[in-house]
Write an enzyme that holds these catalytic residues in place. Structure first.
Site, mmCIF file in Angstrom:
data_model
loop_
_atom_site.group_PDB
_atom_site.id
_atom_site.type_symbol
_atom_site.label_atom_id
_atom_site.label_comp_id
_atom_site.label_asym_id
_atom_site.label_seq_id
_atom_site.Cartn_x
_atom_site.Cartn_y
_atom_site.Cartn_z
ATOM 1 C CG HIS A 11 -1.938 1.091 1.220
ATOM 2 N ND1 HIS A 11 -3.271 0.848 1.483
ATOM 3 C CD2 HIS A 11 -1.833 2.416 0.977
ATOM 4 C CE1 HIS A 11 -3.938 2.000 1.402
ATOM 5 N NE2 HIS A 11 -3.080 2.971 1.106
ATOM 6 C CG HIS A 13 -1.538 6.283 -2.544
ATOM 7 N ND1 HIS A 13 -2.740 6.077 -3.165
ATOM 8 C CD2 HIS A 13 -1.708 5.896 -1.255
ATOM 9 C CE1 HIS A 13 -3.615 5.608 -2.278
ATOM 10 N NE2 HIS A 13 -3.011 5.484 -1.114
ATOM 11 C CG HIS A 189 -7.806 3.771 0.382
ATOM 12 N ND1 HIS A 189 -7.317 3.156 -0.737
ATOM 13 C CD2 HIS A 189 -6.780 4.472 0.920
ATOM 14 C CE1 HIS A 189 -6.031 3.481 -0.881
ATOM 15 N NE2 HIS A 189 -5.676 4.274 0.118
ATOM 16 C CD GLU A 192 -6.972 6.960 5.711
ATOM 17 O OE1 GLU A 192 -7.555 6.812 4.624
ATOM 18 O OE2 GLU A 192 -5.879 7.560 5.819
ATOM 19 C CG ASP A 270 -1.315 5.854 2.986
ATOM 20 O OD1 ASP A 270 -1.695 5.522 1.859
ATOM 21 O OD2 ASP A 270 -2.059 6.441 3.811
ATOM 22 C CG ASP A 271 0.045 9.029 0.375
ATOM 23 O OD1 ASP A 271 0.018 8.884 -0.868
ATOM 24 O OD2 ASP A 271 -0.915 8.774 1.118
HETATM 25 ZN ZN LIG Z 1 -3.742 4.942 0.771
#
Ligand SMILES: [Zn+2]
Length: 334
Positions: A11, A13, A189, A192, A270-271
């Site tokens: 996961h 991006h 997603h 969250e 994630d990022d």
């Molecule tokens: Zn994400």
């Protein structure tokens, strides 16, 4: 202590993995002023909505297939240097269309980056096409149709990201039907920004093998039982959750409680630079801030590989690299 461990993530991006140095170089290349979103201490944003705006601004710095190859190659090299053997990159070919590059060229750039990284470091990677929820169901369905039609050997999954509070999962279920029929792995997603109901909706309407985040499942005991029973893997991103204030601190993060409830979990970034993290840091935090043992951490890496959207030959090779016993909970004495 975790630096030497083999790592995997499913996961992350792509545009969210652009380091500030690379963003600065790209901004210079195109003569764009990014002082509003990038300060001395990294990317600047205050809440989830601003984060999405910042993310889009960084994404807009990558404009050609070569830019995307560079971004992909740079990120995978960073991962490989931290002993990462597998990575799934979430991409939005839609973005390629929006910037006039075209989805095919965008995807070609990303796959060139993957091939180059594999050649230089041996890291294995796959592409997950994502629909952006805040652009509405039609665009998400178009993304799924594109992923299905592309029949690209490195595109192995479909996801939906973006503003979780927009619409209900039911509005987007058709996109996942299209991806499922095309043989793509499914993840979404949920759980969250929104609570447990969003994970229930995802399980009922999308039937994914994995959930992006899903950490707020902790609010619903029946849901935890359901996730454990189904074997659904939660792609947990602790650093992201703390940065976005889904939980106030690592002490209150539910990763350990989820695992204790029998839910399958793994570590992801994630990022990463947007959350001042990296996959290596997520592994270090699991050990230092969350007290997971090396064996438990290897177990999460194993889970990521078991849940990876890859052919069985590749999965077998990756698991063999990790080691037959590393983190295998079935091998532990009772
Ligand atoms: Zn994400």
């Amino acid at each position: 202590m975790t630096a030497d461990l083999l790592k995997a993530e499913i996961h992350c991006h792509l545009e969210g993995a652009a380091r500030p140095e690379l963003a600065r170089a790209q901004a210079e290349k195109y003569g764009i002023d990014i002082s509003g979103i990038l300060g001395d201490r990294g990317y600047v944003w205050r809440d989830f909505s601003e984060f999405l705006v910042c993310y889009d601004a960084v994404a807009s710095l990558f404009r050609t297939a070569d830019d995307y190859a560079l971004l992909t190659r740079t990120y995978l090299a960073e991962l490989a240097a931290a002993n990462t053997i597998y990575s799934e990159i979430i991409v939005s070919p839609d973005h390629g269309d929006r910037i006039g590059l075209g989805a095919d060229a965008y995807l070609a750039g990303v796959s060139d980056g993957i091939e180059a990284a594999r050649e230089s470091s041996g890291i294995e990677a796959r592409i997950i096409v994502t629909g952006e929820r805040h652009f509405g169901p039609e665009r998400v369905i178009a993304a799924a149709e594109y992923a299905a039609r592309a029949r690209h050997p490195l595109v192995t999954g479909f996801n939906m990201a973006g503003e979780e509070r927009m619409g209900r999962v039911a509005d987007y279920a058709r996109a996942f039907d299209i991806a499922r029929e095309a043989g793509l792995g499914l993840t979404i997603h949920a759980g969250e920004v929104c609570g447990a109901f969003s994970v229930w909706d995802a399980l009922d309407l999308v039937r994914p093998s994995r959930i992006g985040h899903g950490v707020r499942s902790i609010e619903d005991r029946a849901l935890l039982e359901r996730l454990a029973e189904l074997g659904t893997v939660l792609e947990v991103c602790p650093g992201s959750n703390i940065a976005l204030k889904v939980f106030p601190d690592f002490d209150s993060h539910p990763l350990r409680a989820l695992k204790a409830a029998g839910v399958r979990v793994c570590l992801n970034s994630d990022d990463p630079p947007f959350f001042r993290t990296s996959l290596a840091r997520e592994y270090a935090l699991a050990s230092e801030a969350m007290d997971f043992t090396q064996d438990e951490i290897n177990g999460m890496t194993r889970t990521a590989l078991e849940a990876a959207f890859v052919d069985e030959d590749t999965r077998g090779r990756l698991l063999a690299k990790l080691g037959p016993e590393a983190g295998d909970e079935r091998a532990e004495p009772a």
